[in-house]
Write an enzyme that holds these catalytic residues in place. Sequence first.
Site, PDB file in Angstrom:
ATOM      1  N   HIS A 109      -6.977 -92.716  63.200  1.00 47.78           N
ATOM      2  CA  HIS A 109      -6.708 -91.869  64.358  1.00 47.78           C
ATOM      3  C   HIS A 109      -6.906 -92.660  65.640  1.00 47.78           C
ATOM      4  CE1 HIS A 109     -11.078 -91.716  63.859  1.00 47.78           C
ATOM      5  NE2 HIS A 109     -11.136 -91.468  65.176  1.00 47.78           N
ATOM      6  N   ASP A 111      -8.641 -91.926  69.475  1.00 48.23           N
ATOM      7  CA  ASP A 111      -9.517 -90.927  70.090  1.00 48.23           C
ATOM      8  C   ASP A 111      -8.812 -90.134  71.190  1.00 48.23           C
ATOM      9  OD1 ASP A 111     -11.557 -91.687  68.416  1.00 48.23           O
ATOM     10  OD2 ASP A 111     -12.444 -93.082  69.853  1.00 48.23           O
ATOM     11  N   HIS A 257      -8.147 -96.355  64.461  1.00 42.83           N
ATOM     12  CA  HIS A 257      -9.351 -96.718  63.722  1.00 42.83           C
ATOM     13  C   HIS A 257      -9.663 -95.662  62.666  1.00 42.83           C
ATOM     14  CE1 HIS A 257     -10.698 -94.328  67.149  1.00 42.83           C
ATOM     15  NE2 HIS A 257     -11.761 -93.975  66.448  1.00 42.83           N
ATOM     16  N   ARG A 272     -22.169 -94.312  71.511  1.00 44.59           N
ATOM     17  CA  ARG A 272     -20.772 -94.438  71.898  1.00 44.59           C
ATOM     18  C   ARG A 272     -20.557 -94.202  73.388  1.00 44.59           C
ATOM     19  NH1 ARG A 272     -15.343 -91.313  69.687  1.00 44.59           N
ATOM     20  NH2 ARG A 272     -15.337 -90.046  71.543  1.00 44.59           N
TER      21      ARG A 272
HETATM   22  C1  OGA Z   1     -15.362 -92.654  66.896  1.00 42.26           C
HETATM   23  C2  OGA Z   1     -15.118 -93.012  65.490  1.00 42.26           C
HETATM   24  C3  OGA Z   1     -15.860 -94.394  63.694  1.00 42.26           C
HETATM   25  C4  OGA Z   1     -17.136 -94.850  63.101  1.00 42.26           C
HETATM   26  O1  OGA Z   1     -16.497 -92.873  67.364  1.00 42.26           O
HETATM   27  O2  OGA Z   1     -14.423 -92.202  67.552  1.00 42.26           O
HETATM   28  O3  OGA Z   1     -14.059 -92.713  64.986  1.00 42.26           O
HETATM   29  O4  OGA Z   1     -17.099 -95.877  62.413  1.00 42.26           O
HETATM   30  N1  OGA Z   1     -16.078 -93.682  64.874  1.00 42.26           N
HETATM   31  O5  OGA Z   1     -18.153 -94.185  63.279  1.00 42.26           O
HETATM   32 MN    MN Z   2     -12.624 -92.013  66.561  1.00 39.45          MN
END
Ligand code: OGA
Ligand code: MN
Length: 283
Positions: A109, A111, A257, A272
């Site tokens: 996906h 974000d 990702h 994040r």
């Molecule tokens: C995000 C995500 C992936 C992960 O933070 O948007 O998709 O590896 N994380 O945690």
């Molecule tokens: Mn994500």
Amino acid sequence: MTTATQSIEVRRLSPALGAEIIGVDLREPLSGEVFEQILHAWHENLVVLLRNQDLSEDQQWEFGRRFGPLAGGHIPELEGSREGIAYVSNVRKDGKLIGILPDGEMQFHSDQCYRELPSQGSMLHAITIPSAGGDTLFANCYSAYDTLPRDVKQRLVGLRARQVYDYNLNPTQRGTREIAADVPTWVHPVVRIHPATGRKALYVSRLMTSRIEGLAEHESDQLLNLLFDHVEQAQFIYSHAWQKGDVLMWDNRCALHARTNFDPAETRLMRRITLMGEPVVAG
Ligand code: OGA
Ligand code: MN
């Protein structure tokens, strides 16, 4: 007085995408010159990684905001003291999750693609990682677009697709068909132009793209599945095995990702930063 020219080392992570930046301690003030080199490496490589960092929330926030304004939408009940910061984690305090996206596998996906102004980039700082799994995979959507057969590229001209923040609505899952009233959704071009590089990137994903506008459902499903299978080929993918201290930033405009599964009994804690959204330009 002389000013030394600071230079950093940029080492490619894989043939598909990604670069490691070596020689930067993000706890120290970052000169404009070094930041420009990191920004350039990010645009060239879609993902940048800085290893062995140990950043406070403030320090990570300071680094993140150099790339642009940070996203709003901070959820006050969750850990993280300000806008643009969240924890991706399965950690609970008093029985309640402190973060988002706690457990398990996640399909590819981009974000916030379901918003009018999707996030340009996201950054994770690995604080605690499980002993196995929980890797993050990145797919290069420039290469995916560039290598499509000519007739498929032609078919994509002018097409737009509905992006939905409901993991059951995509053609792979198809748990439900109706988009609930409170589910965030937006229609975006299937191919977009990156504002910094001017390159065309495929902008659909298995997790969040439900339907190509103006096509019958079976045609839309067929075309989307073809595009998902194409972009998810090994040659376009870098798989990141996290180490504690990693700071990794990806570009949501040209990379997808995904996450591999991990044991929910183990702790995974990432901090994040989400960069603010910007208009999507059709390619
Ligand atoms: C995000 C995500 C992936 C992960 O933070 O948007 O998709 O590896 N994380 O945690
Ligand atoms: Mn994500």
